[in-house]
Design an enzyme around this catalytic site. Structure first.
Site, PDB file in Angstrom:
ATOM      1  N   GLY A   1       2.722   2.686  10.773  1.00 38.02           N
ATOM      2  CA  GLY A   1       2.470   1.952  12.007  1.00 38.02           C
ATOM      3  C   GLY A   1       2.342   0.454  11.766  1.00 38.02           C
ATOM      4  O   GLY A   1       2.993  -0.350  12.420  1.00 38.02           O
TER       5      GLY A   1
ATOM      6  N   HIS B   1      -6.927  -2.165  15.118  1.00 39.17           N
ATOM      7  CA  HIS B   1      -7.144  -1.436  13.868  1.00 39.17           C
ATOM      8  C   HIS B   1      -6.865  -2.336  12.662  1.00 39.17           C
ATOM      9  O   HIS B   1      -7.695  -2.453  11.748  1.00 39.17           O
ATOM     10  CB  HIS B   1      -6.240  -0.194  13.841  1.00 39.17           C
ATOM     11  CG  HIS B   1      -6.367   0.633  12.605  1.00 39.17           C
ATOM     12  ND1 HIS B   1      -7.158   1.755  12.538  1.00 39.17           N
ATOM     13  CD2 HIS B   1      -5.798   0.501  11.386  1.00 39.17           C
ATOM     14  CE1 HIS B   1      -7.063   2.272  11.340  1.00 39.17           C
ATOM     15  NE2 HIS B   1      -6.240   1.536  10.605  1.00 39.17           N
ATOM     16  N   GLU B   2      -5.707  -2.970  12.659  1.00 36.61           N
ATOM     17  CA  GLU B   2      -5.351  -3.790  11.497  1.00 36.61           C
ATOM     18  C   GLU B   2      -6.280  -4.997  11.388  1.00 36.61           C
ATOM     19  O   GLU B   2      -6.693  -5.371  10.298  1.00 36.61           O
ATOM     20  CB  GLU B   2      -3.889  -4.239  11.571  1.00 36.61           C
ATOM     21  CG  GLU B   2      -2.870  -3.114  11.724  1.00 36.61           C
ATOM     22  CD  GLU B   2      -3.045  -1.962  10.764  1.00 36.61           C
ATOM     23  OE1 GLU B   2      -3.482  -2.184   9.613  1.00 36.61           O
ATOM     24  OE2 GLU B   2      -2.751  -0.809  11.152  1.00 36.61           O
TER      25      GLU B   2
ATOM     26  N   GLU C   1       0.860  -1.179   0.000  1.00 36.82           N
ATOM     27  CA  GLU C   1       0.000   0.000   0.000  1.00 36.82           C
ATOM     28  C   GLU C   1       0.897   1.230   0.000  1.00 36.82           C
ATOM     29  O   GLU C   1       1.878   1.249   0.751  1.00 36.82           O
ATOM     30  CB  GLU C   1      -0.895   0.039   1.236  1.00 36.82           C
ATOM     31  CG  GLU C   1      -1.895   1.192   1.158  1.00 36.82           C
ATOM     32  CD  GLU C   1      -2.894   1.225   2.332  1.00 36.82           C
ATOM     33  OE1 GLU C   1      -2.746   0.442   3.282  1.00 36.82           O
ATOM     34  OE2 GLU C   1      -3.800   2.053   2.265  1.00 36.82           O
TER      35      GLU C   1
ATOM     36  N   GLU D   1      -2.452  -3.892   6.952  1.00 42.57           N
ATOM     37  CA  GLU D   1      -3.507  -4.906   7.093  1.00 42.57           C
ATOM     38  C   GLU D   1      -3.526  -5.974   5.993  1.00 42.57           C
ATOM     39  O   GLU D   1      -4.596  -6.532   5.718  1.00 42.57           O
ATOM     40  CB  GLU D   1      -4.857  -4.181   7.114  1.00 42.57           C
ATOM     41  CG  GLU D   1      -5.310  -3.544   5.772  1.00 42.57           C
ATOM     42  CD  GLU D   1      -4.960  -2.066   5.623  1.00 42.57           C
ATOM     43  OE1 GLU D   1      -4.011  -1.620   6.297  1.00 42.57           O
ATOM     44  OE2 GLU D   1      -5.618  -1.377   4.821  1.00 42.57           O
TER      45      GLU D   1
END
Ligand code: PHE
Ligand code: ZN
Length: 877
Positions: free
Chosen positions: A266, A302-303, A125, A269
């Protein structure tokens, strides 16, 4: 630079892809300097398509191409490192096979395939897959991936890919082995990943609520397994929470997380194979603070949550980035709220929004939550897309109520699972499920800038009538586009004379305790109210706006003591402190002597000793607005030294006035039991650390001894860092000892040494620049590692405002030189660091001119990356 490299990409130019690639198989032969990738793409032209196939590449070296299994000669295609074109494109489905060769060891950008401490890993990404092979590298092209990974077994005993493991084995007599992974869920190329290396593993099994057995794995450098327990625990809790709160289950047989020490962001995913910056995986009491524990928990969640919001439903194009990021941030915020204290989490999130997103939205880098144009997409992973994007989802929930919100979400999953969606499609699900027209609400996505909201209160005692009149003022950009009003939910209550909320009767059927604004100017009337109440507005910070409610200091003191909404209680304290700091700032600007308002100092003392309030909440109330918060509120002609002087004065006054209480609390809050990372224990340490920092700021004679004792007795990283910070930032005699003993203790642990760098870089003192500069030569510092750069140089530039914006311009020059040095190696990290200049126009003219000169020196750099030139051009525009 070619024209393509300078091109602006626009949302309005979006066209559906002319080809789909339903399947791809990859055969990856890993070697440090010469990795071979064989990629076979099954390509389908869309109906009526007559165009030639053009694929993306980035720095690729092409060895061979085959069409339907036959090697192509050079006349039938055009290939450059950044583009492949097939001259005579078949009209029927066909396969193309590329053989490319890569040098992972030499890849310092940390995009595509690279090596981090000997481990091969990928980052695709936003547009990293095109650094691996030619592809339609855009999120609306979804493929089923089969990946075969082959490597030297001694060098890379662990081979990981997306999806489920299918097969593995040795290749006899070669010392090499292989593994095959298959991911049944179609996904865009940005979610592709592989990892290979010498890694240790922590495993656990999980059973989803419908009974699927999932093997969870966390992979780290050998010797660090013992630091993965908290991450694993957080993962398990995230999986349960998503089932319970959103009804979403995991969908593969394995879920793997890998921690790497060189990572630009950070975490990522990738489907079934999340890759993390090790900072967000590793945690133990010896090296991680309570904040680190909270961050690990939040980032793991989050991931994991992206598996649905991002992976199962992805984005049609990069303009829709907030579709996955804003929504997933909202989900991780809710998770942390449920795991910890909801009000404290909300306060922390709003602090972050105001300190990062508001300034972004007020300066030259402002952009809508859904941008309409970009030059470099990597520069749009911003606080606006993430944090303001999450605020929009939060407002949606407030407007619709929890039940309709969940219905809308379920509809979104049902309708768009397996597809690449847009914001319009997302919003349509909530409109459909709730029966509400969300056209006006959706404007939040379109216009940059923080709205201002004024509230005027009119009370007619005789008639028993209270009127609240709201006036919205949107950004100039919004107004220029003809938009004068957003739909804004204002959560509220009316505080009666006894400090309790009045019961509210409203006949208009709106959500309870929420006023919904839709007009530029709008009044709400309440009857039967004879004693003048105090309106508590925007409770829980129900909308990302700047509220001006005309409250007096007495009103704010009342709210600080009594508001039933903890957020507004905190807000009242912040407002009081901000007003006082502003007054001191003006005084400092005039060169006057600074003396504090003791009413505020005493009110804060009351909070400090108020045992009815939990520790973490007290710590939040007592933490003054930061230097950057004040700069943002001042807005223009900012003098960073005067800001520092104002804060120092108030901190010292609080420390002096409450010296005895503070010293007592430092001792009383000390917890001698075994370390526990839970929210309550963390809150206690947070309050203790805050007391220590005020005590250290007091200048009282007993302070050096108090801090020295804290330095020597700290039993965990949170306490040790609090003590070190107090000692170094206040320049106490124990500072040197504290720095040396920390270094001796943690010299071998990079993440712990990052804290040691940060403490020194953020000392609010003129020596900070020289210290920071000389620390770039420290053995533990590394210009190639993003975490090191952020901990030292990033911390200096973002966490030490007065020294970065020194009146002599030396701080700007230091940062600019660092950016120029980083750019050729890692443009993403350089560009992110460059955003520290985003508020340069708000400085007083002397500093502004020096900052501008530093920016221009960057702009003049030959071969500046597209990442940096994009930021620098927007800053100087
Ligand atoms: N998608 C990642 C996240 O939010 C962030 C990221 C973006 C990581 C780009 C790497 C590269 O969770
Ligand atoms: Zn994300």
């Amino acid at each position: 630079m070619s024209s393509q490299e300078n091109a602006i990409i626009r949302l309005e130019d979006y066209r559906a892809p002319a080809f789909q690639i339903p399947r791809i198989s990859l055969d990856v032969h890993l070697a440090p300097h010469d990795t071979r990738i064989t990629a076979t793409l099954e390509i389908e032209p869309s109906s009526q398509n007559r165009s030639a196939l053009i694929l993306d590449g980035d720095g690729l070296a092409l060895l061979e191409v085959h069409l339907n299994g036959e090697r192509l000669d050079k006349d039938s295609y055009e290939a450059s490192p950044s583009r492949f074109e097939l001259k005579q494109t078949p009209q029927a489905p066909f396969t193309l096979t590329f053989v490319t060769c890569l040098n992972p060891e030499a890849n310092s950008t940390l995009m595509g395939l690279y090596r981090s401490s000997g481990t091969y890993c990928t980052q695709c990404e936003a547009e990293g897959f095109r650094r691996i092979t030619y592809f339609l590298d855009r999120p609306d092209v979804l493929s089923i991936y089969t990946t075969r990974i082959e490597a030297n077994e001694a060098e890379a005993p662990v081979l990981l890919g997306n999806g489920n493991p299918v097969e593995h084995g040795q290749i006899e007599g070669t010392g090499r082995h292989y593994a095959v992974w298959h991911d049944p869920h179609p996904k865009p190329a940005y979610l592709f990943a592989l990892v290979a290396g010498k890694l240790a593993r922590l495993t656990e099994s999980f059973t989803t609520r419908s009974g699927r057995a999932v093997e969870l794995g966390i992979y780290v450098e050998p010797g660090k397994e013992h630091m993965c327990g908290w991450a694993m625990d957080s993962l398990r809790r995230s999986m349960i929470w998503d089932e319970e709160v959103f009804g979403l289950e995991y969908d593969l047989d394995v879920f793997n997380i890998v921690a790497v020490s060189d990572f630009n962001m950070g975490a990522m995913e990738n489907k079934g194979l999340n890759i993390f910056n090790d900072k967000y995986v590793l945690a133990d009491e010896e090296t991680a603070t309570d904040q680190d524990y909270a961050h690990v928990e939040a980032v793991i969640a989050h991931e994991y949550f992206h598996n649905w919001t991002g992976n199962r439903i992805t984005c049609r194009d990069w303009f829709q980035l907030c579709l996955k990021e804003g929504l997933t941030v909202f989900r991780d915020q809710e998770f942390s709220s449920d795991m910890r204290s909801r009000p404290v989490k909300r306060i922390a999130d709003v602090r972050l929004l105001r300190s990062h997103q508001f300034p972004e939205d007020a300066g030259p880098l402002a952009h809508p939550v859904r941008p309409r144009a970009y030059k470099e997409i990597n520069n749009f992973y911003t606080a606006t897309v993430y944090e303001k994007g999450a605020e929009i989802i939060r407002m949606l929930k407030t407007l619709l109520g929890a039940e309709a919100f969940r219905k809308g979400f379920d509809l979104y999953v049902e309708r768009h699972d397996g597809t690449a969606a847009t914001i319009e499609e997302f919003i349509a699900c909530f409109a459909g499920a709730s029966g509400r027209d969300l056209t006006q609400f959706a404007r939040w996505y379109d216009h940059p800038g923080t709205p201002r909201l004024r509230a005027d209160v009119h009370h007619d005692a005789e008639a028993g009538r209270l009127t609240l009149t709201f006036t919205q003022e949107l950004s100039k950009a919004a107004q220029d586009a003809g938009c004068n009003a957003f739909e804004i939910p204002v959560s509220f209550g009316l505080i009666g004379p006894d400090g309790r909320d009045l019961p509210l009767e409203r006949g208009d059927g709106g959500p309870e305790g929420v006023l919904v604004l839709t007009e530029q100017r709008q009044s709400f009337t309440f009857e039967g109210i004879f004693d003048k109440p105090l309106p508590s507005l925007l409770r829980g910070f129900s909308a990302p706006v700047k509220l001006e409610a005309g409250l007096t200091p007495a009103d704010l003191l009342m709210m600080l003591r009594k508001d039933s909404d903890p957020f507004n209680r905190w807000q009242a304290g912040q407002d009081l402190a901000t007003r006082e700091l502003m007054r001191l700032y003006e005084e400092a600007r005039r060169g006057g002597t600074l003396a504090c308002d003791m009413a505020l100092v005493n009110a804060l003392g009351d909070v400090l000793g108020n045992e009815d309030l939990d520790h973490a909440f007290r710590a939040q109330i007592l933490a003054l607005p930061g230097e950057a918060d004040l700069a943002r509120d001042i807005g223009s002609n900012v003098d960073t030294d005067a800001i520092l002087a104002a804060r120092k004065t108030l901190r010292q006054a609080i420390g002096r006035q409450h010296g005895a209480l503070l010293a007592d609390m430092v001792i009383r809050l000390d917890d001698s039991g075994p370390f526990r990372p839970d929210a309550a224990s963390a809150g206690q340490r947070a309050l203790k650390g805050l007391c220590l920092s005020y005590a250290a700021a007091s200048g009282l004679p007993e302070t050096p001894e108090l801090v020295a004792r804290a330095v020597r007795s700290a039993g965990n990283m949170t306490d040790r860092l609090a003590a070190l910070t107090a000692a170094v930032h206040e320049g106490l005699p124990v500072a040197e000892e504290a720095l040396l003993s920390f270094e001796a203790r943690h010299g071998g642990h990079a993440l712990a040494m990052d804290k040691w760098f940060t403490v020194q870089a953020t000392r609010p003192h003129p020596s900070a620049l020289t210290t920071t500069d000389s620390l770039t030569h420290h053995a533990a510092f590394d210009w190639f590692n993003p975490n090191r750069v952020r901990a030292l140089i990033g911390a200096f530039a973002t966490g030490n405002q007065s020294q970065f914006a020194r009146a002599d311009g030396a701080g700007f020059i230091f940062a600019a030189e660092a950016i120029k040095r980083l750019d050729p190696k890692n443009p993403q990290v350089a560009a992110r660091l460059l955003t520290v200049f985003r508020s340069w126009k708000a400085y007083e003219p002397g500093r502004a001119a020096l900052a501008e000169a530093a920016l221009k020196s960057i702009a003049a750099q030959p071969d500046l990356s597209r990442d940096c030139s994009d930021i620098v051009e927007r800053c100087l525009a």
